[in-house]
Design an enzyme around this catalytic site. Structure first.
Site, mmCIF file in Angstrom:
data_model
loop_
_atom_site.group_PDB
_atom_site.id
_atom_site.type_symbol
_atom_site.label_atom_id
_atom_site.label_comp_id
_atom_site.label_asym_id
_atom_site.label_seq_id
_atom_site.Cartn_x
_atom_site.Cartn_y
_atom_site.Cartn_z
ATOM 1 N N ASP A 13 0.826 -1.207 0.000
ATOM 2 C CA ASP A 13 0.000 0.000 0.000
ATOM 3 C C ASP A 13 0.860 1.257 0.000
ATOM 4 O O ASP A 13 1.916 1.312 0.645
ATOM 5 C CB ASP A 13 -0.891 -0.033 1.256
ATOM 6 C CG ASP A 13 -1.773 1.183 1.381
ATOM 7 O OD1 ASP A 13 -2.605 1.407 0.488
ATOM 8 O OD2 ASP A 13 -1.616 1.926 2.371
ATOM 9 N N GLU A 25 1.375 -0.448 -5.133
ATOM 10 C CA GLU A 25 0.406 0.618 -5.410
ATOM 11 C C GLU A 25 1.220 1.909 -5.469
ATOM 12 O O GLU A 25 1.518 2.515 -4.438
ATOM 13 C CB GLU A 25 -0.664 0.709 -4.327
ATOM 14 C CG GLU A 25 -1.741 1.725 -4.679
ATOM 15 C CD GLU A 25 -2.293 2.501 -3.503
ATOM 16 O OE1 GLU A 25 -3.318 3.188 -3.677
ATOM 17 O OE2 GLU A 25 -1.698 2.455 -2.412
#
Length: 723
Positions: free
Chosen positions: A401, A454
């Site tokens: 993330d 990401e």
């Protein structure tokens, strides 16, 4: 050694940092002397070979005296007269050895969870639990729990040299015990902390760690593990269904509570398999205190959240996925952590895991703390955690993330609010090195896994190998493609010709990384609207637009990802406090959309030209770009023996009959997908019997064919097959 008044005072006040030098058995000349600290006892004895030796009170709650040689147990009597026996933790030697401590200090302990945390074990022939925690600046660390009335004076831990590690073995303490670490911190304050390497936790909002024995699970996924590398290769079909476990479905008969891991294994896995996805991606399951964070503010990186069951039942979910032929990707959050008092924040009274300077250590967007990637022990904590999920839970991939927030020191900061690197630049060298080392370690130690970034900027070589200067990820989310194409689809078809580049620009950089095309949870929350409601027009047109978009996406180079509910066109935004709108899923247009997703997944899996070149420029060729008519057409190409695929997109509501397009082969081309087919809820226009390509070059190809191009549709033609 002789007991001093300062020793007595330190034990009584909870300030003793060398309990094993005072408590337990020690030789005094020719005799063996035992010292025990235990509050609220009327009397205490040492029992050796059945013989009881009284231990007189030495003052306060301290007992001691000479005892015979040999092993002993303690017998206590309370003021009520109740008597019981128990083992003395201070007669046991250390569990951790020099190698463990050396690797921890060096920051290279790749199985850190084997050393730190709470381990159910047998030590010196006695069953119990071994605790170890890294808190180098603490003055005293104790294990506290129901077993000692949360009294930090009862079980102060042994400091292991200069390693910063504290440990203790508590005999007869079994799985399920609640515990925390009570720390006398660097400032002299007493704080309570959950175990950073704890394997279990209480159900939030309760905050204690829970002793969990994670040994001995019987996996049944050998076949999947053996073929995993091929299933996750850049030439393989990878189609991912992203799930928030707490809101996919809720129980209807028990106040809407969460489904358990076991129930999800029973219900979710067959659903995802039936839709034809190859992978399931779970939003973070590492323990987190606040439901509304969706798991992105974790406090227990080594603990699968108890919301859905204990650790072995999480393994049941993973095992069920593997036996169904599905890979499991875990959303992993090494970029920041919450400020909750029971978590990592100022763990021993100092900025231990985070930077002390808020310009480096505080994330302004999320009010969280940023790991100090330049500290070897912190890097080790995170890299070992990645390995932990791969090795202990057979996770197949980690989606990392918020990588962009890690790569840049000035991320979401104004001038003067950040600290430049040693060269005066904005790149975070320490975070870059951490990500590289994490990828080297995981790919090097666990065959066949994948890591996914990401990452929303144009940082170079995110998915390139580390030895070529890359970050070493297997894949990168293509955030630019997602943003551009959704902006295009949100426009009324009459205006799309002015924004045609939003659909084509992604091909300029499509092969610069190994991309995944993501339609994630972030696109259907916080006022962004559901995927269906992003589309213009009336209800029929919204579904037609969404079907066309999915056809465009599945045929575009790059692996695929959509969030739960998007497969059937949920009309509402995602709500983590409820479940998906399964009533809407049964309506004809919604069912048509999910049938299309199933068929797109099948075609993607079974048609090499649609996946082997996902990251290879040789696998794509433009046929036609016509902004005025909002038409896009291209070829997908695999190996020379694979049938080529032609994709023709009509992004207007105007049907086009007799539309001629160039093709690389003469002969029959089968209509493999038509997003306007009546079975999907479309108008039913198309080319049911396929088309015949004849000589006569067009669009730079040696042959061409005439076809019907339905309104708001994508038509996919596959060469060389009879209808």
């Amino acid at each position: 050694m002789q007991l001093t008044d300062s020793d007595r005072a330190a034990l009584q006040s909870g300030c003793c940092d060398r309990p094993f030098q005072i408590l337990g058995p020690h030789d005094r000349g020719d005799s063996r002397w035992l010292t025990v600290f235990h509050p609220d006892l009327a009397a205490l004895w040492a029992v050796t070979d059945g013989a009881e030796t009284p231990l007189p009170r030495l003052g306060g709650d301290l007992f001691g005296g000479p005892i015979p040689p040999g092993d002993y147990v303690l017998k206590a009597r309370a003021g009520s007269g109740r008597e019981w026996q128990f083992q003395d933790p201070y007669r046991f030697g250390p569990v951790l050895g020099d190698i463990d401590l050396h690797l921890i200090g060096e920051g290279t302990h790749r199985r850190l969870w084997d050393a730190l945390g709470a381990h159910v074990t047998t030590h010196q022939g006695v069953p119990g639990t071994h605790f170890a925690v890294w808190a180098p600046n603490a003055r005293r660390v104790s294990v506290v729990g129901d077993f000692n009335r949360w009294d930090g004076r009862m079980h102060p831990m042994r400091r292991l040299g200069g390693s910063g590690v504290w440990e203790i073995f508590l005999p007869d303490l079994a799985e399920g015990a609640l515990y925390k670490y009570e720390i006398l911190d660097a400032q002299g304050d007493v704080i309570l902390k959950a175990d950073p390497v704890g394997f279990g936790s209480q159900h939030p909002p309760q905050k204690a760690s829970v002793v969990r024995d994670i040994r001995g699970y019987g996996w049944h996924d050998g076949d999947w593990i053996e073929r995993r590398a091929a299933a996750q290769d850049r030439r393989a079909p990878v189609s991912i269904y992203e799930v928030h476990l707490g809101s996919w479905r809720r129980r209807l008969d028990q106040d809407g509570r969460f489904l358990s891991y076991k129930e999800l294994a029973r219900d979710l896995i067959p659903y995802v398999r039936d839709l034809g996805f190859t992978h399931i991606e779970l939003m973070p399951v590492s323990e987190f205190p606040f439901d509304g964070s969706w798991g992105y503010q974790p406090v227990g990186l080594y603990a699968p959240t108890i919301r859905f069951g204990p650790p072995h039942e999480f393994r049941d979910l993973v095992d069920a996925a593997h036996r169904a032929g599905l890979g499991v990707i875990l959303d992993w959050v090494p970029g920041h952590f919450p400020t909750d008092a029971h978590g990592l924040a100022r763990f021993d009274g100092t900025a231990l895991y985070e930077h002390a300077d808020p310009r480096e250590g505080f994330h302004q967007d999320w009010n969280t703390l940023i790991y100090n990637y330049g500290r070897t022990e912190v890097q080790n904590f995170l890299i070992a955690n990645a390995l932990y999920w791969f090795k202990e839970y057979h996770i197949d991939g980690l989606r990392v993330d918020a990588v962009a927030s890690m790569l840049y020191r000035d991320y979401s900061r104004r001038a003067g609010e950040w600290v430049p690197n040693k060269d005066g630049g904005r790149e975070n060298y320490e975070a870059i090195a951490f990500l590289q080392q994490m990828n080297v370690a995981t790919y090097g130690e666990v065959p066949g896994i994948m890591t996914v970034a990401e990452e929303s900027t144009s940082f170079p070589k995110v998915s390139a190998p580390v030895d070529t200067g890359g970050l070493g990820f297997g894949y990168k989310w293509n955030m630019g493609w997602m943003n551009d194409t959704l902006r295009y689809m949100a426009r009324e078809p009459i205006h799309r010709k002015y924004h045609h580049d939003l659909m084509t620009f992604g091909m300029v950089y499509a092969f610069s990384e190994n991309f995944i095309l993501p339609i994630s949870h972030d696109e259907v929350v916080h006022g962004k609207g559901s995927m269906l409601r992003k589309m213009p027009g009336d209800a029929w047109q919204q579904f037609a637009n969404l079907r066309a978009y999915y056809g465009f996406m599945w045929c575009h180079p790059g692996k695929k990802l959509i969030f739960m509910g998007c497969e059937f066109g949920q009309p509402e935004e995602w709500n983590h406090n409820g479940e998906l709108n399964w009533q809407a899923a049964e309506k004809p247009l919604n069912r048509g959309l999910s049938d299309l997703v199933r068929d797109l997944n099948r075609l993607y899996r079974e048609t090499p030209a649609l996946h082997v070149g996902d990251a290879d420029p040789e696998g794509f060729a433009w046929l036609r770009n016509d902004p005025d008519q909002s038409i896009l057409a291209w070829l997908r190409l695999g190996d020379t023996s694979d049938a080529p695929v032609a994709v023709i997109c009509n992004m207007t509501p105007v049907p086009r009959h007799g539309f001629r397009i160039g093709l690389p082969r003469t002969g029959h081309w089968r209509e493999a997908i038509n997003t306007d087919a009546s079975v999907y809820g479309g108008s039913g226009q198309g080319n049911l019997g396929g088309v015949e390509a004849k000589g006569g070059p067009l669009d730079g190809q040696p042959a061409s064919a005439a076809l019907t191009l339905p309104p708001l549709s994508v038509v996919v033609l596959v060469a060389g097959e009879t209808g």
